[in-house]
Design a protein around this motif. Sequence first.
Motif, PDB file in Angstrom:
ATOM      1  N   VAL A   7       0.863  -1.180   0.000  1.00 17.33           N
ATOM      2  CA  VAL A   7       0.000   0.000   0.000  1.00 17.33           C
ATOM      3  C   VAL A   7       0.898   1.229   0.000  1.00 17.33           C
ATOM      4  O   VAL A   7       1.763   1.373   0.872  1.00 17.33           O
ATOM      5  CB  VAL A   7      -0.938   0.015   1.230  1.00 17.33           C
ATOM      6  N   VAL A   8       0.694   2.119  -0.976  1.00 20.07           N
ATOM      7  CA  VAL A   8       1.531   3.305  -1.130  1.00 20.07           C
ATOM      8  C   VAL A   8       0.659   4.542  -0.931  1.00 20.07           C
ATOM      9  O   VAL A   8      -0.249   4.807  -1.719  1.00 20.07           O
ATOM     10  CB  VAL A   8       2.182   3.351  -2.535  1.00 20.07           C
ATOM     11  N   ASP A   9       0.932   5.278   0.140  1.00 20.33           N
ATOM     12  CA  ASP A   9       0.158   6.487   0.430  1.00 20.33           C
ATOM     13  C   ASP A   9       0.963   7.344   1.397  1.00 20.33           C
ATOM     14  O   ASP A   9       1.522   6.824   2.356  1.00 20.33           O
ATOM     15  CB  ASP A   9      -1.194   6.131   1.038  1.00 20.33           C
ATOM     16  N   ASP A  10       1.007   8.634   1.153  1.00 19.69           N
ATOM     17  CA  ASP A  10       1.787   9.536   2.006  1.00 19.69           C
ATOM     18  C   ASP A  10       1.061   9.908   3.298  1.00 19.69           C
ATOM     19  O   ASP A  10       1.655  10.486   4.195  1.00 19.69           O
ATOM     20  CB  ASP A  10       2.179  10.801   1.240  1.00 19.69           C
ATOM     21  N   ASP A  48      12.914  -5.317  -4.115  1.00 21.07           N
ATOM     22  CA  ASP A  48      13.433  -6.219  -3.081  1.00 21.07           C
ATOM     23  C   ASP A  48      12.456  -7.336  -2.716  1.00 21.07           C
ATOM     24  O   ASP A  48      12.719  -8.075  -1.770  1.00 21.07           O
ATOM     25  CB  ASP A  48      13.732  -5.427  -1.795  1.00 21.07           C
ATOM     26  N   ALA A  49      11.367  -7.472  -3.424  1.00 24.62           N
ATOM     27  CA  ALA A  49      10.296  -8.396  -3.029  1.00 24.62           C
ATOM     28  C   ALA A  49      10.557  -9.837  -3.464  1.00 24.62           C
ATOM     29  O   ALA A  49       9.630 -10.571  -3.767  1.00 24.62           O
ATOM     30  CB  ALA A  49       8.956  -7.909  -3.559  1.00 24.62           C
ATOM     31  N   ALA A  50      11.794 -10.262  -3.436  1.00 22.95           N
ATOM     32  CA  ALA A  50      12.112 -11.635  -3.827  1.00 22.95           C
ATOM     33  C   ALA A  50      11.726 -12.641  -2.751  1.00 22.95           C
ATOM     34  O   ALA A  50      11.495 -13.811  -3.040  1.00 22.95           O
ATOM     35  CB  ALA A  50      13.597 -11.749  -4.145  1.00 22.95           C
ATOM     36  N   ASP A  51      11.630 -12.189  -1.495  1.00 23.30           N
ATOM     37  CA  ASP A  51      11.361 -13.086  -0.380  1.00 23.30           C
ATOM     38  C   ASP A  51       9.875 -13.369  -0.175  1.00 23.30           C
ATOM     39  O   ASP A  51       9.512 -14.199   0.657  1.00 23.30           O
ATOM     40  CB  ASP A  51      11.958 -12.508   0.907  1.00 23.30           C
ATOM     41  N   VAL A  52       9.016 -12.693  -0.915  1.00 21.88           N
ATOM     42  CA  VAL A  52       7.571 -12.864  -0.787  1.00 21.88           C
ATOM     43  C   VAL A  52       6.947 -12.881  -2.179  1.00 21.88           C
ATOM     44  O   VAL A  52       7.584 -12.540  -3.157  1.00 21.88           O
ATOM     45  CB  VAL A  52       6.923 -11.718   0.035  1.00 21.88           C
ATOM     46  N   THR A  53       5.678 -13.249  -2.221  1.00 20.85           N
ATOM     47  CA  THR A  53       4.935 -13.201  -3.476  1.00 20.85           C
ATOM     48  C   THR A  53       4.092 -11.934  -3.469  1.00 20.85           C
ATOM     49  O   THR A  53       3.106 -11.849  -2.732  1.00 20.85           O
ATOM     50  CB  THR A  53       4.038 -14.447  -3.620  1.00 20.85           C
ATOM     51  N   LEU A  54       4.511 -10.959  -4.239  1.00 23.19           N
ATOM     52  CA  LEU A  54       3.787  -9.693  -4.354  1.00 23.19           C
ATOM     53  C   LEU A  54       2.556  -9.936  -5.221  1.00 23.19           C
ATOM     54  O   LEU A  54       2.675 -10.372  -6.367  1.00 23.19           O
ATOM     55  CB  LEU A  54       4.693  -8.621  -4.972  1.00 23.19           C
ATOM     56  N   ILE A  55       1.356  -9.707  -4.642  1.00 24.85           N
ATOM     57  CA  ILE A  55       0.134 -10.020  -5.389  1.00 24.85           C
ATOM     58  C   ILE A  55      -0.661  -8.782  -5.782  1.00 24.85           C
ATOM     59  O   ILE A  55      -1.524  -8.860  -6.656  1.00 24.85           O
ATOM     60  CB  ILE A  55      -0.783 -10.991  -4.617  1.00 24.85           C
ATOM     61  N   LEU A  56      -0.391  -7.625  -5.144  1.00 24.05           N
ATOM     62  CA  LEU A  56      -1.193  -6.440  -5.437  1.00 24.05           C
ATOM     63  C   LEU A  56      -0.473  -5.200  -4.930  1.00 24.05           C
ATOM     64  O   LEU A  56       0.109  -5.221  -3.854  1.00 24.05           O
ATOM     65  CB  LEU A  56      -2.565  -6.562  -4.760  1.00 24.05           C
ATOM     66  N   ASP A  81       3.413  -8.733 -13.847  1.00 24.20           N
ATOM     67  CA  ASP A  81       2.491  -9.756 -13.366  1.00 24.20           C
ATOM     68  C   ASP A  81       1.630  -9.282 -12.197  1.00 24.20           C
ATOM     69  O   ASP A  81       0.679  -9.963 -11.817  1.00 24.20           O
ATOM     70  CB  ASP A  81       3.276 -10.993 -12.925  1.00 24.20           C
ATOM     71  N   VAL A  82       1.952  -8.124 -11.623  1.00 23.87           N
ATOM     72  CA  VAL A  82       1.272  -7.662 -10.416  1.00 23.87           C
ATOM     73  C   VAL A  82       0.298  -6.542 -10.759  1.00 23.87           C
ATOM     74  O   VAL A  82       0.689  -5.500 -11.278  1.00 23.87           O
ATOM     75  CB  VAL A  82       2.293  -7.160  -9.363  1.00 23.87           C
ATOM     76  N   PRO A  83      -0.989  -6.729 -10.466  1.00 22.62           N
ATOM     77  CA  PRO A  83      -1.954  -5.669 -10.730  1.00 22.62           C
ATOM     78  C   PRO A  83      -1.735  -4.475  -9.794  1.00 22.62           C
ATOM     79  O   PRO A  83      -1.325  -4.631  -8.647  1.00 22.62           O
ATOM     80  CB  PRO A  83      -3.312  -6.318 -10.478  1.00 22.62           C
TER      81      PRO A  83
END
Length: 129
Positions: A7-10, A48-56, A81-83
């Motif tokens: 989640v990206v928000d300032d 850096d998200a190699a350690d998890v599966t980024l899904i969204l 691949d990530v929406p």
Amino acid sequence: MSLLILVVDDEPDVELLFKQQFRHDLRAGRFVMEFAQSASSALERISDAADVTLILILSDVNMPGMSGLELLPKARSMRPDVPVILITAYGDQDTKRRAIECGAETLLTKPIDFIALRAEIDTQVGRAA
């Protein structure tokens, strides 16, 4: 396998709101949510998200520095691949058109419809399973 929603928000209160809305899922370990307060921080986490599966990726549109609309093509090029779902307080047709043209899955307006967002998250969790 750990499923990540970024989640990206300032706005700092967004983290609390999302953790509250999805507390049962987070406690159950269904997925994890991480929060970036800038687009540049988000790009670092995506790379850096190699350690998890980024899904969204959920991103606010209006942020200082790089906007969500500027983040969108960079995130999509790193992880096609990530929406990416953009969130804005200003859901005008021009912003929606630009978001979709840049590759956003959809554009949600604030206040966020958490029922619709939960349905999208359920879809992404199902695809990753």
